[in-house]
Write a protein that holds these residues in place. Sequence first.
Motif, PDB file in Angstrom:
ATOM      1  N   GLY A  31     -36.589  31.864  -6.991  1.00  0.00           N
ATOM      2  CA  GLY A  31     -35.325  31.193  -6.719  1.00  0.00           C
ATOM      3  C   GLY A  31     -34.803  30.340  -7.853  1.00  0.00           C
ATOM      4  O   GLY A  31     -34.028  29.405  -7.629  1.00  0.00           O
ATOM      5  N   LEU A  32     -35.185  30.650  -9.083  1.00  0.00           N
ATOM      6  CA  LEU A  32     -34.759  29.852 -10.226  1.00  0.00           C
ATOM      7  C   LEU A  32     -33.244  29.918 -10.426  1.00  0.00           C
ATOM      8  O   LEU A  32     -32.593  28.890 -10.611  1.00  0.00           O
ATOM      9  CB  LEU A  32     -35.483  30.323 -11.493  1.00  0.00           C
ATOM     10  CG  LEU A  32     -35.175  29.557 -12.767  1.00  0.00           C
ATOM     11  CD1 LEU A  32     -35.709  28.141 -12.653  1.00  0.00           C
ATOM     12  CD2 LEU A  32     -35.784  30.243 -13.959  1.00  0.00           C
ATOM     13  N   ILE A  33     -32.698  31.096 -10.348  1.00  0.00           N
ATOM     14  CA  ILE A  33     -31.259  31.255 -10.578  1.00  0.00           C
ATOM     15  C   ILE A  33     -30.474  30.566  -9.464  1.00  0.00           C
ATOM     16  O   ILE A  33     -29.486  29.876  -9.725  1.00  0.00           O
ATOM     17  CB  ILE A  33     -30.901  32.752 -10.679  1.00  0.00           C
ATOM     18  CG1 ILE A  33     -31.616  33.363 -11.886  1.00  0.00           C
ATOM     19  CG2 ILE A  33     -29.398  32.946 -10.789  1.00  0.00           C
ATOM     20  CD1 ILE A  33     -31.566  34.861 -11.945  1.00  0.00           C
ATOM     21  N   ASN A  41     -23.439  23.375  -8.674  1.00  0.00           N
ATOM     22  CA  ASN A  41     -22.299  23.740  -7.811  1.00  0.00           C
ATOM     23  C   ASN A  41     -21.507  24.915  -8.369  1.00  0.00           C
ATOM     24  O   ASN A  41     -20.275  24.915  -8.375  1.00  0.00           O
ATOM     25  CB  ASN A  41     -21.374  22.541  -7.573  1.00  0.00           C
ATOM     26  CG  ASN A  41     -22.050  21.450  -6.789  1.00  0.00           C
ATOM     27  OD1 ASN A  41     -22.845  21.731  -5.890  1.00  0.00           O
ATOM     28  ND2 ASN A  41     -21.771  20.206  -7.124  1.00  0.00           N
ATOM     29  N   THR A  42     -22.221  25.923  -8.858  1.00  0.00           N
ATOM     30  CA  THR A  42     -21.576  27.116  -9.414  1.00  0.00           C
ATOM     31  C   THR A  42     -22.147  28.372  -8.776  1.00  0.00           C
ATOM     32  O   THR A  42     -22.515  29.324  -9.465  1.00  0.00           O
ATOM     33  CB  THR A  42     -21.769  27.177 -10.943  1.00  0.00           C
ATOM     34  OG1 THR A  42     -23.167  27.117 -11.230  1.00  0.00           O
ATOM     35  CG2 THR A  42     -21.044  26.067 -11.654  1.00  0.00           C
ATOM     36  N   THR A  43     -22.207  28.379  -7.450  1.00  0.00           N
ATOM     37  CA  THR A  43     -22.796  29.525  -6.763  1.00  0.00           C
ATOM     38  C   THR A  43     -21.995  30.805  -6.963  1.00  0.00           C
ATOM     39  O   THR A  43     -22.543  31.893  -6.809  1.00  0.00           O
ATOM     40  CB  THR A  43     -22.928  29.239  -5.254  1.00  0.00           C
ATOM     41  OG1 THR A  43     -21.658  28.854  -4.733  1.00  0.00           O
ATOM     42  CG2 THR A  43     -23.957  28.165  -4.997  1.00  0.00           C
ATOM     43  N   GLU A  44     -20.734  30.680  -7.321  1.00  0.00           N
ATOM     44  CA  GLU A  44     -19.933  31.880  -7.571  1.00  0.00           C
ATOM     45  C   GLU A  44     -20.286  32.539  -8.904  1.00  0.00           C
ATOM     46  O   GLU A  44     -19.858  33.659  -9.176  1.00  0.00           O
ATOM     47  CB  GLU A  44     -18.431  31.547  -7.546  1.00  0.00           C
ATOM     48  CG  GLU A  44     -17.947  30.669  -8.694  1.00  0.00           C
ATOM     49  CD  GLU A  44     -18.195  29.182  -8.501  1.00  0.00           C
ATOM     50  OE1 GLU A  44     -17.931  28.443  -9.451  1.00  0.00           O
ATOM     51  OE2 GLU A  44     -18.634  28.761  -7.411  1.00  0.00           O
ATOM     52  N   SER A  45     -21.096  31.899  -9.722  1.00  0.00           N
ATOM     53  CA  SER A  45     -21.446  32.428 -11.045  1.00  0.00           C
ATOM     54  C   SER A  45     -22.889  32.913 -11.135  1.00  0.00           C
ATOM     55  O   SER A  45     -23.443  33.000 -12.229  1.00  0.00           O
ATOM     56  CB  SER A  45     -21.215  31.340 -12.097  1.00  0.00           C
ATOM     57  OG  SER A  45     -19.885  30.916 -12.097  1.00  0.00           O
TER      58      SER A  45
END
Length: 137
Positions: A31-33, A41-45
């Motif tokens: 789960g590093l990424i 706060n960049t879950t879209e990336s």
Amino acid sequence: MLIKILFIILIGLSAGGVTATGLFALISSIGLINRYADVTNTTESIMLYEEMIIFGAGIGNIWYIFELPIKLGVAGVILYGAVSGIFIGTFLICLAETVKVLPILAHRVKLKKCLGFVVLFIAIGKMVGHLVYYLVP
């Protein structure tokens, strides 16, 4: 002779592909990424994170295999060391969380408070160890 060289290239590429796949599977499974995406706060990336890890590993392998000189200067080396240390540190913490090292440690030594200090001192210990390794002849 040409067939032998092509066969060796094929074996090398296959072995490298299998090894890289194993590493990226490990990075994904701990789960590093996802942790990086949650913290920033960049879950879209998330796809961009994965692509940059693959790109960085590929470029690093090319530099390592062909022994290309890298002229970064002192500031570049410090920046590279900091970024590499952050990546390795977060990788190890995520791996430790996956195998539940810290909760087991906290339960065994009856540590209810100050778990943040344990993580801090693990990081400081790793930093001192690396500095001693690289700076002491």
